[in-house]
Structure formats: C-alpha cells, structure tokens
Scaffold this motif. Structure first.
Motif, PDB file in Angstrom:
ATOM      1  N   ASP A  77       0.813  -1.216   0.000  1.00  0.00           N
ATOM      2  CA  ASP A  77       0.000   0.000   0.000  1.00  0.00           C
ATOM      3  C   ASP A  77       0.846   1.266   0.000  1.00  0.00           C
ATOM      4  OD1 ASP A  77       1.012  -0.510   2.513  1.00  0.00           O
ATOM      5  OD2 ASP A  77      -0.823   0.016   3.595  1.00  0.00           O
ATOM      6  N   ASP A  78       2.168   1.133   0.006  1.00  0.00           N
ATOM      7  CA  ASP A  78       3.054   2.288   0.066  1.00  0.00           C
ATOM      8  C   ASP A  78       3.242   2.973  -1.277  1.00  0.00           C
ATOM      9  OD1 ASP A  78       3.521   2.207   2.740  1.00  0.00           O
ATOM     10  OD2 ASP A  78       5.610   1.546   2.610  1.00  0.00           O
ATOM     11  N   SER A 322       2.341   6.465  -2.319  1.00  0.00           N
ATOM     12  CA  SER A 322       0.898   6.658  -2.198  1.00  0.00           C
ATOM     13  C   SER A 322       0.585   7.796  -1.231  1.00  0.00           C
ATOM     14  CB  SER A 322       0.237   5.373  -1.690  1.00  0.00           C
ATOM     15  OG  SER A 322       0.698   5.066  -0.378  1.00  0.00           O
ATOM     16  N   GLU A 323      -0.628   8.303  -1.333  1.00  0.00           N
ATOM     17  CA  GLU A 323      -1.083   9.336  -0.401  1.00  0.00           C
ATOM     18  C   GLU A 323      -1.081   8.812   1.038  1.00  0.00           C
ATOM     19  OE1 GLU A 323      -3.338  12.948   0.907  1.00  0.00           O
ATOM     20  OE2 GLU A 323      -2.046  12.491  -0.800  1.00  0.00           O
ATOM     21  N   SER A 324      -1.425   7.542   1.218  1.00  0.00           N
ATOM     22  CA  SER A 324      -1.478   7.002   2.578  1.00  0.00           C
ATOM     23  C   SER A 324      -0.094   6.928   3.208  1.00  0.00           C
ATOM     24  CB  SER A 324      -2.149   5.623   2.590  1.00  0.00           C
ATOM     25  OG  SER A 324      -1.369   4.668   1.883  1.00  0.00           O
ATOM     26  N   ASN A 327       0.806  10.476   4.252  1.00  0.00           N
ATOM     27  CA  ASN A 327       0.071  10.886   5.451  1.00  0.00           C
ATOM     28  C   ASN A 327       0.476  10.121   6.699  1.00  0.00           C
ATOM     29  OD1 ASN A 327      -1.397  12.802   4.033  1.00  0.00           O
ATOM     30  ND2 ASN A 327      -3.087  11.403   3.593  1.00  0.00           N
ATOM     31  N   GLU A 328       1.196   9.017   6.530  1.00  0.00           N
ATOM     32  CA  GLU A 328       1.610   8.217   7.676  1.00  0.00           C
ATOM     33  C   GLU A 328       2.632   8.947   8.541  1.00  0.00           C
ATOM     34  OE1 GLU A 328       1.649   4.682  10.101  1.00  0.00           O
ATOM     35  OE2 GLU A 328       0.322   5.264   8.446  1.00  0.00           O
ATOM     36  N   GLN A 475      -8.533  -1.946   0.343  1.00  0.00           N
ATOM     37  CA  GLN A 475      -8.745  -0.505   0.279  1.00  0.00           C
ATOM     38  C   GLN A 475      -8.073   0.050  -0.983  1.00  0.00           C
ATOM     39  OE1 GLN A 475     -10.675   1.028   2.597  1.00  0.00           O
ATOM     40  NE2 GLN A 475     -10.930  -1.041   3.443  1.00  0.00           N
ATOM     41  N   ILE A 477      -5.988   2.681  -3.359  1.00  0.00           N
ATOM     42  CA  ILE A 477      -4.856   3.567  -3.104  1.00  0.00           C
ATOM     43  C   ILE A 477      -5.154   4.911  -3.759  1.00  0.00           C
ATOM     44  CG2 ILE A 477      -2.389   3.945  -3.505  1.00  0.00           C
ATOM     45  CD1 ILE A 477      -2.019   0.934  -3.465  1.00  0.00           C
ATOM     46  N   TYR A 478      -4.892   5.965  -3.003  1.00  0.00           N
ATOM     47  CA  TYR A 478      -5.206   7.311  -3.484  1.00  0.00           C
ATOM     48  C   TYR A 478      -3.938   8.089  -3.812  1.00  0.00           C
ATOM     49  CZ  TYR A 478      -9.983   6.486  -1.965  1.00  0.00           C
ATOM     50  OH  TYR A 478     -11.244   5.970  -1.839  1.00  0.00           O
TER      51      TYR A 478
END
Length: 529
Positions: A77-78, A322-324, A327-328, A475, A477-478
């Motif tokens: 997810d990165d 990724s956006e996530s 934001n982490e 989920q 990915i954004y």
C-alpha cells in the motif's frame, strides 16, 4: 568514486560464470561436474577468488535487487507502479501466473544460481592448498551468500501451510538428478538452514572494520547477525519462541565491536538526507547493500526517478509513493521531506534548484530518498551512470540498515511481552521525534513504515506476516491528481489511483513460482496460483 576490488573482479564471470552456472536458468539442470574445465579448476588462489566473486554477479542484476524482488514490494500500500505497464500492473493486482517474463520470473532461478555457486565454493575450497585464513574468508562468504539467497526465495515462495518451503540444495545433494529435489514440509526448514549457514558465516567472517577498503562490499559478521535476526523475525510468525532469538542477534550486531550506530549528529533533516547518499555507503548504519557505482549497481535510484528525468536523464518513473504513505508521517518528522517529494517541494537537480512537479507520476509523488546523487551540476559519469538504460548511481542501495536491526529488536521485545521503547526511540530520536512510552505493536508498524519506506525492508511481507495484508489491499490507493501537472502550485483533487484488490490471504501470502521452474524441476506450484 573508488572502484573496489570486489566489483572489478566480477569481470571474471565471463569465464567462471559459464563454468558454475552451466546449470541453466533452473537449479535442477546441472552440468556434470566431471568436465575437463571443472576438473582443472580450484587449483590456485586466483581460481578460488574468481569462484567467490562470481557469487556477487546477481546482486547488481536489474531483475534481482534493482527491480525483480522490488516488484513484489511494489504490491504494498506504500506505492503504485507509477507508469501503466501491463505485466507490472498484474503483479500489483495479484493477477499473475509465474510467467511474467523478466519482471519476477527470474528472481527464483537466479537466486538458485547464486546458491549453486556458493555450494561449489563450500565443496571445493576445503581441499585446496591455500592458507587457512583465506579458506575461512572464502567459506564464510559462501555460507553468507547461500543463506542470503535462500532468505529471499524462502519467504517469497514458501510457507508453513499447504505449500511448504523451497527445495534445499546444498553441497551435499547438489549433484542429484534433475527433478529429484522436493519441497520441505515447511518453510521453517529453510529458516533453520539459513540460520545454520549464517552461524557458520559469522564464525568465519571478519568484522567490517577489519576489512581493507578494497574488500568493502563483502559480507561480514554484522551482516550475518542481522540476517539471523531477520530470519528469526520471519520464523516467529510460526513459532513465538523465535522472538528471543531476534533480540539476541540484534544485540550481537550492536555489541560486535564494529561500532554500529545510527547517523545522528543532532540535525535530523541533514542526517537523514545524507544517510541516503553515497556519503554513508560504508559508515556505521549500512550493514548490507548493493555495491553500486557509475558502471554497474542497483538501478533502483533511476527506476524511481521521474520518467525521462525532466529532460535531463532517462528516469524510469516506477514505484511512486501513495497518499497514505505520505500521510503516515507525523507532522514534525524530518524523514517525510527526505523520503517523498510532493508538488511544490524544493530540491536541486543537475545543479538547478527546482520545485517538484510531474507530468507523469500517477500518484503526484516521487521517492526522494534516492535523489541525492542527481543534485550535482554535471553528475553523469561521476555520480550517475552515463547509460540511462542502466541508471545506477554511486549510492549503495541498502538491503539492511542498523535502523531496521533496532526496529526488529523493538518488535520482538513487544511481541514477547516486554518493553521495546529503547530501540524504538533510538530511531525516533534521530528523526527529531518525541519518545514513546510503553510502545505497542501498532507503534512498531508505524515506525517500520516511515523509517524504511521505499526500501528492500519489504513492506509487503510485513503486512503478510502481521496478518494485515487483506485489510490493507481491500482498500483503494489514493493519489493527488493536479489540474496542471506542469505547475507546482496547481490545485489537486484526491483520487483513486489504484483500485481495491481482490487479495485472498488463503493463498496470496506467497507468490507463484515461475513457470519455467515448475516445468524444469517438477516441484508443485503454490496452491491457488
């Protein structure tokens, strides 16, 4: 940059490589060792050196530790692939068969080619008439490289469930008939073999600080200890008693006498920026890396660079954050800006100050960790490869850093019901962050993600072993989609750049074994693939 001896001597692969990889692309197809060329080898110290150096050829192979294994990490997810590419997209979407050409289908057989070369060294060196000191060094390197290669294929393709481990081929059975190798019942057998090999390696190898500079890049005691810690960490998902072993071997790295420490002068932004550069290739934090230069090495730096490099260099545009992941990071984490470029961020590229924008990135971000060598006014030929189709730099791409050793120790302590604050906070302090009290496994998951983002530490397998992959991959990915991608001040909308994936944890916890290996070896494919 100084070209060290281990790199120069790999030229010997033009002859020795054909001899020891006379096995084809699969480990099960081995030429008889009674050939004239083989029988006349292992006569001199030069023969031994060439055989040992041949083990390192695939470290710089584009489909091993440049992309290869990183395509599996890209599934996390990165990041997203960064460019539309069918085979790469299928890997990310867990929609593969093992026949993906050069993307991932060569990781397995090339690892076994290294194993074969290591087996040859282990089989033949003891009987040679060379000094015991040289025998110990050569055997230590061979045990390490065999273990390191098994480490990657074992956790990538093996499990403790219906598939079992990957075939164990050593000097004792390497000449058995093709097709006779079986998969052990569990990957635990592989982990036990890896640890046994690393114990032998650690006993035989010197400390890194005992090497002369021309031997930098060879394995050493700390590398063996660190991979014993990581192998036990992976093993611990099946046997919690292994957590104590993680702590033991992490402490052996710390206390080895080689002066392992994080790069920490009290200036977090400068420390973390220079950490990820050639300035720290051989310093206290780097335990095992891909030895790289302007002629050859890991091309990960160029692979992650903006596609076509803003007209200056042949960047490939893959593996974009990724956006996530963005934001982490905590707001005051100095690692954030060093790890990721977002629109409007200032950086220096080919001697010019620029503000980041991308007309190519699918996510609106780029990894910044590997950008240091691109800052100079005329870096080509001095800091980066003149061949943009092989975009290595003088930065040794890390495979194991001391920060990961500390985080492995912290995780093992917490999972064993103990307090892991001290090693965790050592990493956080370098980033300029406040300490955590009574850290939990969630704190560890966060810290591994931000400290090791975009590295071979393997975020994807972390999610697998923690049991978090299915939730993460269901989920989308954004990314940030900008109205004018040429304008760093452009407005953006947050949009889905990778759809939710149909990840089935019952079988996708391992990857499919390449079809060519299945056909040549007769071992069964991983169930479900």
């Amino acid at each position: 940059m100084k070209t060290i001896q281990i790199k120069k001597s790999i030229v010997a692969l033009t002859t020795i490589g054909a001899l020891f990889t006379a096995c084809s692309e699969e480990f099960t197809q081995l030429d008889p060792i009674g050939s004239t060329s083989y029988a006349n080898f292992y006569k001199s110290d030069q023969d031994a050196q060439e055989a040992v150096n041949s083990m390192y050829a695939y470290m710089t192979d584009q489909e091993m530790f440049s992309r290869g294994f990183f395509w599996y990490i890209n599934a996390s997810d990165d990041m997203v692939t960064g460019r539309i590419k069918a085979a790469a997209d299928n890997i990310k979407s867990f929609n593969i068969t093992g026949g993906e050409g050069g993307y991932t289908s060569t990781c397995y057989p090339k690892s076994y080619q290294v194993i074969r070369r290591a087996n040859d060294v282990i089989l033949n060196i003891p009987a040679m008439e060379i000094s015991q000191e040289k025998k110990d060094q050569y055997l230590g390197e061979a045990y390490f490289m065999r273990a390191f290669s098994y480490f990657w294929v074992a956790h990538t393709y093996g499990d403790n469930g219906p598939n079992g481990g990957v075939p164990i081929v050593t000097e004792e059975n390497m000449n058995e008939p093709a097709g006779s190798y079986q998969r052990p019942e569990s990957v635990v057998a592989n982990y036990a073999q890896i640890v046994a090999d690393l114990e032998k390696a650690a006993a035989l190898l010197p400390l890194f600080t005992d090497y002369a500079s021309e031997d930098y890049g060879r394995p050493h005691k700390d590398a063996a200890y660190a991979y014993m810690a990581k192998t036990n960490l992976y093993w611990a998902q099946y046997d919690a008693s292994r957590y104590a072993e993680v702590v033991k071997y992490a402490d052996m790295v710390t206390n080895s006498g080689s002066g392992r420490a994080l790069i920490n002068t009290g200036n977090p932004a400068k420390d973390y920026r220079e950490l990820h550069s050639h300035l720290n290739n051989w310093t206290s934090e780097y335990i095992w890396s891909v030895n790289s230069g302007v002629d050859q090495g890991s091309i990960l730096s160029g692979v992650m660079l903006e596609n076509k490099g803003w007209g200056k260099y042949n960047g490939w545009g893959y593996y974009t954050p990724s956006e996530s992941l963005f934001n982490e990071f905590e707001a005051d984490d100095a690692r954030k800006a060093i790890t990721i470029l977002s629109f409007g961020d200032t950086f220096t590229y080919f001697g010019e100050e620029r503000r980041y924008q991308s007309e190519n990135s699918l996510s609106g971000f780029q990894f910044n960790k590997y950008m240091y060598e691109f800052q100079f006014e005329d870096p080509i030929g001095t800091y980066i490869n003149s061949n943009g189709d092989n975009p290595s730099t003088v930065y040794n791409v890390p495979l194991m850093r001391y920060a990961e050793v500390l985080l492995m120790k912290a995780e093992a302590l917490i999972m064993d019901g103990k307090n892991g604050d001290e090693p965790l906070n050592t990493v956080r302090e370098r980033a300029g962050l406040a300490p955590i009290s009574n850290a939990t496994i969630e704190d560890i998951k966060h810290e591994r993600r931000v400290e090791l983002a975009g590295e071979f530490a393997n975020r994807h397998f972390d999610l697998i072993r923690w049991g978090d992959a299915q939730d993460a991959y269901t989920q989308p990915i954004y990314g940030r989609i900008y109205t004018d991608r040429s304008n760093p001040d452009s407005d953006y909308t947050l949009e889905e750049v990778w759809p939710a994936r149909n990840f089935d944890a019952s079988y996708m916890h391992v990857w499919p074994i390449p079809e060519t290996v299945i056909e040549s070896s007769g071992i069964p494919q991983n169930i479900g693939w």
